[in-house]
Design a protein around this motif. Sequence first.
Motif, mmCIF file in Angstrom:
data_model
loop_
_atom_site.group_PDB
_atom_site.id
_atom_site.type_symbol
_atom_site.label_atom_id
_atom_site.label_comp_id
_atom_site.label_asym_id
_atom_site.label_seq_id
_atom_site.Cartn_x
_atom_site.Cartn_y
_atom_site.Cartn_z
ATOM 1 N N ARG A 29 86.655 22.372 -35.388
ATOM 2 C CA ARG A 29 86.151 23.361 -34.336
ATOM 3 C C ARG A 29 87.418 23.798 -33.624
ATOM 4 O O ARG A 29 87.450 25.249 -33.417
ATOM 5 C CB ARG A 29 85.348 22.940 -33.564
ATOM 6 N N THR A 37 88.663 27.840 -33.513
ATOM 7 C CA THR A 37 88.664 28.508 -32.269
ATOM 8 C C THR A 37 90.032 28.677 -31.794
ATOM 9 O O THR A 37 90.224 30.083 -31.184
ATOM 10 C CB THR A 37 87.832 27.831 -31.257
ATOM 11 N N ARG A 38 91.102 27.794 -32.026
ATOM 12 C CA ARG A 38 92.416 27.915 -31.412
ATOM 13 C C ARG A 38 93.453 28.235 -32.282
ATOM 14 O O ARG A 38 94.674 28.461 -31.939
ATOM 15 C CB ARG A 38 92.757 26.883 -30.685
#
Length: 169
Positions: free
Chosen positions: A140, A144-145
């Motif tokens: 995750r 996202t990053r």
Amino acid sequence: MLTWGARAYLQYGVYLLLFLVAWRRGDAPERILAGIMLGMVVVDRIYHLGRGSDLLVYYGVDVVHLAIDMSSLLGIGYVALHANRVYPLWIGGAQIIAFSSHFYRLGIVDIHTTAYQVMAIIPSYVQLLAMALGLVFHARRRKTRGSYPSWRKSSAPSSESGARPLHAA
């Protein structure tokens, strides 16, 4: 209802699944930890298939299990202290409990065998859960990053860094 023996084979399958997911989706810390955890199971199974009796027991402590737990603690501990992740600390903490159970057995010879086995086995469930959650959070975070460092950089300043002393003359 699962019997105690069937539970073990289900657990082995989860170790293998986590290893495969870590190899495909994880970075170096995930791969190393999953490899150590699967390696513990493989060495344990080989040991139990190959031994004919309990010749490697010293005061009620299985010396091979002690060696497996000690070597795993060293590997997991290294990753836990250097990886840029939190979940390896949970895996390491559970391994400390499993490792120390052998010394508890040495110190209290009259401990019931089931209590000793529970102290040595239950931490593996914590490790499986921590590894699974760690893989989910890693995936995750990467989604996202983007990419992020797998390992921490040393934060201790060296004497060569030009840091000023506390008491300047």
